[in-house]
Design a protein around this motif. Structure first.
Motif, mmCIF file in Angstrom:
data_model
loop_
_atom_site.group_PDB
_atom_site.id
_atom_site.type_symbol
_atom_site.label_atom_id
_atom_site.label_comp_id
_atom_site.label_asym_id
_atom_site.label_seq_id
_atom_site.Cartn_x
_atom_site.Cartn_y
_atom_site.Cartn_z
ATOM 1 N N GLU A 1 0.807 -1.219 0.000
ATOM 2 C CA GLU A 1 0.000 0.000 0.000
ATOM 3 C C GLU A 1 0.840 1.270 0.000
ATOM 4 O O GLU A 1 0.476 2.271 -0.618
ATOM 5 N N GLY B 1 -8.749 2.153 0.091
ATOM 6 C CA GLY B 1 -8.904 1.795 -1.312
ATOM 7 C C GLY B 1 -8.153 2.814 -2.140
ATOM 8 O O GLY B 1 -7.344 3.582 -1.612
ATOM 9 N N TYR C 1 1.411 2.981 -3.241
ATOM 10 C CA TYR C 1 0.310 3.797 -3.751
ATOM 11 C C TYR C 1 0.407 5.208 -3.176
ATOM 12 O O TYR C 1 0.264 6.192 -3.899
ATOM 13 N N TRP D 1 -9.477 -2.522 -2.445
ATOM 14 C CA TRP D 1 -8.251 -3.282 -2.716
ATOM 15 C C TRP D 1 -8.549 -4.613 -3.410
ATOM 16 O O TRP D 1 -7.798 -5.026 -4.287
ATOM 17 N N ASP D 2 -9.644 -5.262 -3.038
ATOM 18 C CA ASP D 2 -9.936 -6.568 -3.649
ATOM 19 C C ASP D 2 -10.425 -6.446 -5.095
ATOM 20 O O ASP D 2 -10.529 -7.441 -5.796
#
Length: 148
Positions: A82, A113, A85, A135-136
């Motif tokens: 993460e 997200g 990002y 995220w999924d």
């Protein structure tokens, strides 16, 4: 056998809470330990050397021999953690979603997200807009490299 957890702990001891962070550790057959690091402001060769020395000084080659490449996260490689990002907020990314669709836009924010700003599409008459993905929903995301 050398474990991933053992290597991760040694790397975290070296990196602490600074601007560098661990992306991935792999321990392959034959004890090839592959460490990938990244940094909020990039990674230099000296950073890789320091991590390598930290790990090597805490392992005993007399007990188990090993190979130890330490690398920075590759340009154009998909994000793995993460923090990558967060590091790239404002940059243009190519996003592949789990449903097979693809998006291109700029990262606006990362908060539970990923929110990206998509450009206007004249043919479909869609204005510039922001979309958020859990995220999924994200299969792969990487910085778009352009040579303008």
């Amino acid at each position: 056998m050398i474990s991933v957890d053992q290597i991760e702990r040694l790397v975290q001891e070296k990196l602490g809470e600074g601007t560098l962070f661990l992306v991935q550790v792999k321990v392959n057959p034959g004890n090839k330990i592959v460490i990938e690091i990244d940094g909020d402001s990039g990674v230099g060769i000296d950073d890789c050397v320091a991590v390598s020395r930290q790990v090597e000084s805490n392992l005993d080659r007399e007990v188990e021999d090993f190979e130890l490449p330490v690398t920075s996260a590759g340009l154009g490689q998909p994000f793995k953690v993460e923090r990558q990002y967060h590091k790239n907020v404002g940059r243009e990314v190519d996003l592949r979603l789990s449903d097979g669709s693809e998006k291109r836009g700029h990262i606006v924010k990362v908060n539970g997200g990923l929110t990206i700003k998509l450009p206007a599409q004249k043919k479909k008459q869609l204005p510039e807009r922001e979309e958020t993905y859990a995220w999924d929903q994200i299969k792969e995301c990487k910085v778009r490299i352009s040579f303008k």
